[in-house]
Write a protein that holds these residues in place. Structure first.
Motif, mmCIF file in Angstrom:
data_model
loop_
_atom_site.group_PDB
_atom_site.id
_atom_site.type_symbol
_atom_site.label_atom_id
_atom_site.label_comp_id
_atom_site.label_asym_id
_atom_site.label_seq_id
_atom_site.Cartn_x
_atom_site.Cartn_y
_atom_site.Cartn_z
ATOM 1 N N ARG A 162 2.220 5.120 -5.792
ATOM 2 C CA ARG A 162 2.400 6.563 -5.638
ATOM 3 C C ARG A 162 2.500 6.886 -4.146
ATOM 4 N N VAL A 163 3.505 7.660 -3.760
ATOM 5 C CA VAL A 163 3.635 8.003 -2.338
ATOM 6 C C VAL A 163 3.425 9.510 -2.164
ATOM 7 N N ARG A 164 2.854 9.859 -1.018
ATOM 8 C CA ARG A 164 2.584 11.285 -0.774
ATOM 9 C C ARG A 164 3.824 11.997 -0.247
ATOM 10 N N SER A 165 4.531 11.342 0.688
ATOM 11 C CA SER A 165 5.771 11.944 1.208
ATOM 12 C C SER A 165 6.611 10.864 1.857
ATOM 13 N N GLY A 166 7.843 11.228 2.195
ATOM 14 C CA GLY A 166 8.771 10.277 2.777
ATOM 15 C C GLY A 166 9.611 9.620 1.684
ATOM 16 N N THR A 167 10.490 8.716 2.093
ATOM 17 C CA THR A 167 11.399 8.089 1.129
ATOM 18 C C THR A 167 11.422 6.575 1.295
ATOM 19 N N ALA A 168 11.680 5.900 0.183
ATOM 20 C CA ALA A 168 11.909 4.452 0.199
ATOM 21 C C ALA A 168 13.124 4.195 -0.680
ATOM 22 N N ALA A 169 14.168 3.609 -0.097
ATOM 23 C CA ALA A 169 15.385 3.321 -0.862
ATOM 24 C C ALA A 169 15.660 1.822 -0.805
ATOM 25 N N MET A 225 29.695 -2.282 0.661
ATOM 26 C CA MET A 225 28.413 -3.003 0.667
ATOM 27 C C MET A 225 27.367 -2.213 1.467
ATOM 28 N N VAL A 226 26.150 -2.169 0.923
ATOM 29 C CA VAL A 226 25.063 -1.462 1.600
ATOM 30 C C VAL A 226 24.549 -2.358 2.726
ATOM 31 N N LYS A 227 24.515 -1.799 3.957
ATOM 32 C CA LYS A 227 24.106 -2.624 5.096
ATOM 33 C C LYS A 227 22.607 -2.943 5.034
ATOM 34 N N ASN A 228 21.824 -1.883 4.948
ATOM 35 C CA ASN A 228 20.388 -2.108 4.830
ATOM 36 C C ASN A 228 20.013 -2.229 3.369
ATOM 37 N N VAL A 229 19.360 -3.309 3.042
ATOM 38 C CA VAL A 229 18.918 -3.468 1.655
ATOM 39 C C VAL A 229 17.746 -2.519 1.394
ATOM 40 N N VAL A 230 16.901 -2.372 2.410
ATOM 41 C CA VAL A 230 15.739 -1.481 2.298
ATOM 42 C C VAL A 230 15.810 -0.435 3.408
ATOM 43 N N GLU A 231 15.562 0.816 3.048
ATOM 44 C CA GLU A 231 15.450 1.887 4.062
ATOM 45 C C GLU A 231 14.211 2.718 3.743
ATOM 46 N N VAL A 232 13.254 2.667 4.627
ATOM 47 C CA VAL A 232 12.015 3.428 4.451
ATOM 48 C C VAL A 232 11.935 4.451 5.577
ATOM 49 N N ARG A 233 11.663 5.705 5.205
ATOM 50 C CA ARG A 233 11.609 6.758 6.224
ATOM 51 C C ARG A 233 10.351 7.613 6.058
ATOM 52 N N ASP A 234 9.547 7.621 7.100
ATOM 53 C CA ASP A 234 8.385 8.525 7.186
ATOM 54 C C ASP A 234 7.491 8.460 5.945
ATOM 55 N N LEU A 235 7.274 7.257 5.456
ATOM 56 C CA LEU A 235 6.548 7.101 4.197
ATOM 57 C C LEU A 235 5.040 7.247 4.424
ATOM 58 N N VAL A 236 4.459 8.136 3.648
ATOM 59 C CA VAL A 236 3.008 8.354 3.734
ATOM 60 C C VAL A 236 2.388 7.961 2.390
ATOM 61 N N VAL A 237 1.400 7.070 2.456
ATOM 62 C CA VAL A 237 0.685 6.665 1.242
ATOM 63 C C VAL A 237 -0.807 6.789 1.500
ATOM 64 N N VAL A 238 -1.481 7.439 0.556
ATOM 65 C CA VAL A 238 -2.939 7.575 0.636
ATOM 66 C C VAL A 238 -3.534 6.756 -0.504
ATOM 67 N N ARG A 239 -4.460 5.874 -0.173
ATOM 68 C CA ARG A 239 -5.168 5.113 -1.220
ATOM 69 C C ARG A 239 -6.648 5.371 -1.033
ATOM 70 N N GLY A 240 -7.301 5.802 -2.120
ATOM 71 C CA GLY A 240 -8.694 6.241 -1.976
ATOM 72 C C GLY A 240 -8.690 7.447 -1.062
ATOM 73 N N GLU A 241 -9.509 7.399 -0.046
ATOM 74 C CA GLU A 241 -9.597 8.532 0.890
ATOM 75 C C GLU A 241 -8.719 8.319 2.115
ATOM 76 N N ARG A 242 -8.101 7.125 2.195
ATOM 77 C CA ARG A 242 -7.502 6.710 3.458
ATOM 78 C C ARG A 242 -5.981 6.798 3.444
ATOM 79 N N GLU A 243 -5.420 7.248 4.566
ATOM 80 C CA GLU A 243 -3.976 7.239 4.741
ATOM 81 C C GLU A 243 -3.598 5.806 5.157
ATOM 82 N N VAL A 244 -3.199 5.007 4.184
ATOM 83 C CA VAL A 244 -2.945 3.589 4.457
ATOM 84 C C VAL A 244 -1.608 3.419 5.183
#
Ligand SMILES: Nc1ncnc2c1ncn2[C@@H]1O[C@H](COP(=O)(O)OP(=O)(O)OP(=O)(O)O)[C@@H](O)[C@H]1O
Length: 239
Positions: A55-62, A1-20
């Motif tokens: 759309r993500v610029r970098s990092g991971t989401a599992a 069984m997977v312990k963490n249902v969600v694992e997000v690491r160093d996720l970078v998202v830019v929307r418009g001009e801004r790093e949200v």
């Protein structure tokens, strides 16, 4: 069984001009997790990442050990956006039957989902004639099809009366009791008290992470509302 249902690491998202999201990391496990933060801090953007709609610029989401948005996750995640996502010209039952077929889910689940959100008496009603709260519950019923392991709910109780809000929170807890992870964004602080765990966001970052008790204790605040103000206004950092 997977312990963490969600694992997000160093996720970078830019929307418009801004790093949200400027490099956010977090885990979500089974139970009810509340995602709180001021308007515009990036809650919806984070949720969109988890369902593979951003759309993500970098990092991971599992999610459940798979890359967020990958096909095996399709029936394992339920997502309810702030806007109702059901067809106006179909009845509640027709909408559910349609999405059940798209998802390849047993028709028997339609009745369960309609009952779970308290729309039994409206199943033959065309969605365009439902109230706003009924419409958002119809969207929630769609998200419950397939008995998802992760339910992502973007402010699901907005515009609902206190009785319906209480009933929906009871439902979230029943879903979590069978082992699912429920991630709920909210602005309502008494709802925060009903979460097993809180993630407080500010400017695309997690600034506090813990049970309501832990968040209160770490800030010395008497309630979650005060703790939230304390953290969001930058007078403390509990993360
Ligand atoms: N399509 C878009 N293009 C450019 N910027 C966007 C877009 N959608 C959102 N943003 C910006 O991204 C930031 C985060 O938005 P997001 O919707 O994730 O916030 P939120 O925390 O969910 O807010 P709320 O509580 O008001 O729903 C905001 O500053 C918003 O203006």
């Amino acid at each position: 069984m997977v312990k963490n249902v969600v694992e997000v690491r160093d996720l970078v998202v830019v929307r418009g001009e801004r790093e949200v999201l400027p490099g956010i990391s977090l885990d979500v496990s089974a139970g009810v997790t509340g995602l709180l933060g001021p308007s515009g801090c990036g809650k919806t953007t984070l949720m969109r990442c988890l369902v593979g709609a951003q759309r993500v610029r970098s990092g991971t989401a599992a999610v459940l050990g798979e890359r967020a948005g990958s096909p095996p996750l399709r029936t394992r995640i339920g997502y309810v956006t702030q806007a109702a996502s059901v067809y106006d010209d179909l009845t509640v039952a027709e909408n559910l039957a349609f999405f059940a077929r798209v998802l390849g889910v047993d028709r028997a689940q339609v009745d369960e989902a309609v009952a779970a959100v308290g729309l039994d008496d409206h199943r033959s009603q065309v969605v365009s004639r439902l109230s706003g709260g009924e419409r958002s519950r119809a969207s929630l019923a769609v998200a419950l099809l397939g008995t998802p392991d992760l339910l992502v709910l973007d402010e699901p109780t907005v515009g609902l009366d206190p009785v319906l809000r209480r009933d929906l929170w009871d439902l979230f807890h029943r879903i979590a009791d069978r082992g699912a992870a429920v991630l709920v964004s909210s602005h309502v602080m008494d709802e925060a008290e009903r979460c097993h765990r809180l993630l407080l966001m500010r400017e695309g970052r997690i600034i506090a992470d813990g049970s309501p008790d832990e968040v209160r204790r770490s800030t010395g605040a008497p309630d979650i509302e005060q703790a939230f103000l304390h953290l969001v206004e930058g007078r403390g950092d509990a993360a």
